[in-house]
Scaffold this active site. Sequence first.
Site, PDB file in Angstrom:
ATOM      1  N   HIS A 264     -37.788  36.719  31.075  1.00 15.37           N
ATOM      2  CA  HIS A 264     -37.343  34.852  31.814  1.00 15.37           C
ATOM      3  C   HIS A 264     -35.891  34.711  31.750  1.00 15.37           C
ATOM      4  O   HIS A 264     -35.020  35.463  31.232  1.00 15.37           O
ATOM      5  CB  HIS A 264     -38.633  34.045  31.637  1.00 15.37           C
ATOM      6  CG  HIS A 264     -38.390  32.565  31.963  1.00 15.37           C
ATOM      7  ND1 HIS A 264     -37.791  32.325  33.601  1.00 15.37           N
ATOM      8  CD2 HIS A 264     -39.130  31.749  31.932  1.00 15.37           C
ATOM      9  CE1 HIS A 264     -37.868  31.632  33.758  1.00 15.37           C
ATOM     10  NE2 HIS A 264     -38.728  30.542  32.895  1.00 15.37           N
ATOM     11  N   HIS A 305     -37.333  40.827  40.384  1.00 12.32           N
ATOM     12  CA  HIS A 305     -37.720  38.914  40.499  1.00 12.32           C
ATOM     13  C   HIS A 305     -38.825  38.616  40.487  1.00 12.32           C
ATOM     14  O   HIS A 305     -39.446  40.156  41.626  1.00 12.32           O
ATOM     15  CB  HIS A 305     -36.619  38.492  40.911  1.00 12.32           C
ATOM     16  CG  HIS A 305     -36.678  36.978  40.793  1.00 12.32           C
ATOM     17  ND1 HIS A 305     -37.863  36.229  41.312  1.00 12.32           N
ATOM     18  CD2 HIS A 305     -35.700  35.629  39.610  1.00 12.32           C
ATOM     19  CE1 HIS A 305     -37.783  34.936  40.787  1.00 12.32           C
ATOM     20  NE2 HIS A 305     -36.394  34.608  39.741  1.00 12.32           N
ATOM     21  N   ASP A 363     -29.337  36.722  35.452  1.00 12.94           N
ATOM     22  CA  ASP A 363     -29.204  37.578  35.192  1.00 12.94           C
ATOM     23  C   ASP A 363     -27.748  38.071  34.617  1.00 12.94           C
ATOM     24  O   ASP A 363     -27.844  38.521  33.557  1.00 12.94           O
ATOM     25  CB  ASP A 363     -30.584  37.172  33.921  1.00 12.94           C
ATOM     26  CG  ASP A 363     -30.627  36.088  33.182  1.00 12.94           C
ATOM     27  OD1 ASP A 363     -32.692  35.907  34.477  1.00 12.94           O
ATOM     28  OD2 ASP A 363     -30.385  35.361  32.967  1.00 12.94           O
TER      29      ASP A 363
HETATM   30  C1  SDX Z   1     -35.316  34.688  35.661  1.00 15.14           C
HETATM   31  O1  SDX Z   1     -39.793  33.033  37.879  1.00 15.14           O
HETATM   32  C2  SDX Z   1     -38.123  32.647  38.303  1.00 15.14           C
HETATM   33  O2  SDX Z   1     -38.016  31.750  38.622  1.00 15.14           O
HETATM   34  C3  SDX Z   1     -37.202  32.727  36.360  1.00 15.14           C
HETATM   35  C4  SDX Z   1     -35.584  32.462  37.296  1.00 15.14           C
HETATM   36  C5  SDX Z   1     -35.469  31.553  36.448  1.00 15.14           C
HETATM   37  O3  SDX Z   1     -34.263  30.787  37.581  1.00 15.14           O
HETATM   38  O4  SDX Z   1     -36.702  30.598  36.191  1.00 15.14           O
HETATM   39  O5  SDX Z   1     -35.532  33.160  37.649  1.00 15.14           O
HETATM   40  C6  SDX Z   1     -34.888  33.438  35.797  1.00 15.14           C
HETATM   41  O6  SDX Z   1     -36.530  34.621  34.337  1.00 15.14           O
HETATM   42  C7  SDX Z   1     -35.464  35.992  36.542  1.00 15.14           C
HETATM   43  C8  SDX Z   1     -35.745  37.692  35.704  1.00 15.14           C
HETATM   44  C9  SDX Z   1     -35.170  37.472  34.616  1.00 15.14           C
HETATM   45  N1  SDX Z   1     -35.712  38.750  34.269  1.00 15.14           N
HETATM   46  C10 SDX Z   1     -35.135  40.378  33.913  1.00 15.14           C
HETATM   47  O7  SDX Z   1     -34.380  40.423  34.699  1.00 15.14           O
HETATM   48  C11 SDX Z   1     -36.231  40.630  33.067  1.00 15.14           C
HETATM   49  C12 SDX Z   1     -35.970  42.333  34.084  1.00 15.14           C
HETATM   50  N2  SDX Z   1     -36.867  41.940  34.860  1.00 15.14           N
HETATM   51  C13 SDX Z   1     -38.397  43.061  35.216  1.00 15.14           C
HETATM   52  O8  SDX Z   1     -38.604  42.335  34.114  1.00 15.14           O
HETATM   53  C14 SDX Z   1     -39.337  42.793  36.592  1.00 15.14           C
HETATM   54  O9  SDX Z   1     -38.586  42.879  37.479  1.00 15.14           O
HETATM   55  C15 SDX Z   1     -39.708  41.122  36.425  1.00 15.14           C
HETATM   56  C16 SDX Z   1     -40.318  40.376  35.412  1.00 15.14           C
HETATM   57  C17 SDX Z   1     -38.406  39.572  36.583  1.00 15.14           C
HETATM   58  C18 SDX Z   1     -40.481  40.414  37.062  1.00 15.14           C
HETATM   59  O10 SDX Z   1     -42.168  41.280  37.532  1.00 15.14           O
HETATM   60  P1  SDX Z   1     -43.222  41.431  38.270  1.00 15.14           P
HETATM   61  O11 SDX Z   1     -42.979  40.552  39.450  1.00 15.14           O
HETATM   62  O12 SDX Z   1     -44.060  41.134  37.632  1.00 15.14           O
HETATM   63  O13 SDX Z   1     -42.762  43.100  38.948  1.00 15.14           O
HETATM   64  P2  SDX Z   1     -43.304  43.675  38.189  1.00 15.14           P
HETATM   65  O14 SDX Z   1     -43.305  44.086  36.476  1.00 15.14           O
HETATM   66  O15 SDX Z   1     -45.001  43.623  38.793  1.00 15.14           O
HETATM   67  O16 SDX Z   1     -42.108  45.342  38.932  1.00 15.14           O
HETATM   68  C19 SDX Z   1     -42.662  46.107  39.959  1.00 15.14           C
HETATM   69  C20 SDX Z   1     -42.588  46.874  40.048  1.00 15.14           C
HETATM   70  C21 SDX Z   1     -42.791  47.781  38.651  1.00 15.14           C
HETATM   71  O17 SDX Z   1     -43.211  49.104  38.784  1.00 15.14           O
HETATM   72  P3  SDX Z   1     -44.539  50.171  39.684  1.00 15.14           P
HETATM   73  O18 SDX Z   1     -45.636  49.613  38.317  1.00 15.14           O
HETATM   74  O19 SDX Z   1     -44.994  49.210  41.066  1.00 15.14           O
HETATM   75  O20 SDX Z   1     -43.851  51.125  39.516  1.00 15.14           O
HETATM   76  O21 SDX Z   1     -40.941  47.263  39.836  1.00 15.14           O
HETATM   77  C22 SDX Z   1     -40.882  47.870  38.286  1.00 15.14           C
HETATM   78  C23 SDX Z   1     -41.873  47.516  37.811  1.00 15.14           C
HETATM   79  O22 SDX Z   1     -41.781  48.645  36.808  1.00 15.14           O
HETATM   80  N3  SDX Z   1     -39.365  46.977  38.036  1.00 15.14           N
HETATM   81  C24 SDX Z   1     -39.395  47.374  36.948  1.00 15.14           C
HETATM   82  C25 SDX Z   1     -38.252  46.091  36.883  1.00 15.14           C
HETATM   83  N4  SDX Z   1     -38.655  45.074  37.469  1.00 15.14           N
HETATM   84  C26 SDX Z   1     -39.433  45.694  38.381  1.00 15.14           C
HETATM   85  N5  SDX Z   1     -38.443  48.300  36.979  1.00 15.14           N
HETATM   86  C27 SDX Z   1     -36.832  48.609  36.593  1.00 15.14           C
HETATM   87  N6  SDX Z   1     -36.428  47.562  35.519  1.00 15.14           N
HETATM   88  C28 SDX Z   1     -36.831  46.372  36.343  1.00 15.14           C
HETATM   89  N7  SDX Z   1     -36.029  45.118  35.917  1.00 15.14           N
END
Ligand code: SDX
Length: 431
Positions: A264, A305, A363
């Site tokens: 987050h 996201h 971010d």
């Molecule tokens: C913020 O909610 C909000 O509004 C948050 C925010 C706000 O203003 O409040 O926008 C601020 O928190 C932005 C997000 C910041 N986080 C990051 O940048 C961390 C990296 N991102 C990931 O951890 C992830 O994308 C999340 C946590 C942000 C979202 O995760 P989800 O929606 O639970 O999606 P997921 O983990 O189920 O991913 C779906 C697929 C998976 O692959 P498969 O299992 O389908 O094979 O996408 C992959 C994940 O492995 N994936 C990534 C990835 N993000 C998702 N693979 C590599 N790198 C990534 N960053």
Amino acid sequence: MAEQKAKLSIKNTNVELDILSGTLGPEVVDVSSLFKTGYFTYDPGFMSTASCESKITYIDGDEGILLYRGYPIDQLARSSSFVEVCYLLLHGELPNKIEFKEFCNAINRHTMVHEQIRNFFNGFRRDAHPMAVMVGVVGALSAFYHDKLNIKDPEHRAISALRLIAKMPTIAAMCYKYSVGQPFMPPKNKMTYAENFLYMMFGTPCEDYIPNPVLARALDRIFILHADHEQNASTSTVRLAGSTGANPFACISAGIAALWGPAHGGANEAALNMLHEIGDISQIPKYIARAKDPNDNFRLMGFGHRVYKNYDPRAKVMRETCYEVLEAVGAHHDPFFKIAMELERIALEDPYFIDRKLYPNVDFYSGITLSAIGIPPNMFTVIFALARTIGWIAHWNEMISSPYRLSRPRQLYTGPTERNYVPMKTREPVS
Ligand code: SDX
């Protein structure tokens, strides 16, 4: 009264559930009475669950749209100011000249913190993470305002909102000053909100400090971009804490704690650390491969996201702001900006990211920008918390000022069925 109904048939139970429509976005199926059938809904991570009704912020993840009270984020970032956006998020409309002046004056009356607050800092090690300090100090604010904590009183809610908007920059700057062993700098109310923060961060008693106007404008824009984002994890935390009747300072402290996680608000610090770890454009393919490897828990920080399945509209503005700041500080050849741009280019051409609709989020560029302004990585999420406080308090106020219920989710229980207690002396040793 709902005009449409959803029909649900579960074994020999048939129910009709109201379908509710908003002004924008998906309709919702009202399952609040489903428990009467003996069934719960099951939605870990709340991928399909709307926790509340709100009029504050709207996100269209597929179209990459973000509206604060109906105004597009890029228009506000380019034409408004953070304090004006605070007024908009809190009151629902843009202020006129008189309203804005009164709001600014009201904030300025609360920028200082009680002198006793200094003592809380001395309880922390100097190398404590500033977020740990901020969680503690903000939570402690309720110890100073116990005379204005009747959350049912609109005036108490209003003064708490002003105190939090006004004091967060002061407390954030104190977290930084404490970590570098420099004296706290009291706020100077003749400065703008962002200028004042830069002054409290980088000013010293030894010499005059004039904030760079380009950096102050960039910081004000960063505050706007991070101000609110509907029911994200930290805002949902504030709402849940608020539903128990906890005071606003305790609720905001809970939001700060939730924001800290790298999934987050901690992603900006993690994204810059990732760029440092990559170190060189030649290493990008290795890290892209790691991000795609299901057996490697490495993820591209600043990518992906829960809601945006298109380019985060904040990331577009953030990238422009990043370039402006790098130009202003003469770091347009910043190697990490080049790594970030190349990483974005490669990732957006890679089927793994395209298929999963993974785009840079707010971010991805904020860390480089904050670093160029001179803010250390361990302060990035503190800045995010400073900006998001208005969003948290607007959602808290929206919930408390209307009829609400205690938030208390249910569960799918998969633990042991009932069994009798066995005295220690008769228990068999675990082999
Ligand atoms: C913020 O909610 C909000 O509004 C948050 C925010 C706000 O203003 O409040 O926008 C601020 O928190 C932005 C997000 C910041 N986080 C990051 O940048 C961390 C990296 N991102 C990931 O951890 C992830 O994308 C999340 C946590 C942000 C979202 O995760 P989800 O929606 O639970 O999606 P997921 O983990 O189920 O991913 C779906 C697929 C998976 O692959 P498969 O299992 O389908 O094979 O996408 C992959 C994940 O492995 N994936 C990534 C990835 N993000 C998702 N693979 C590599 N790198 C990534 N960053």
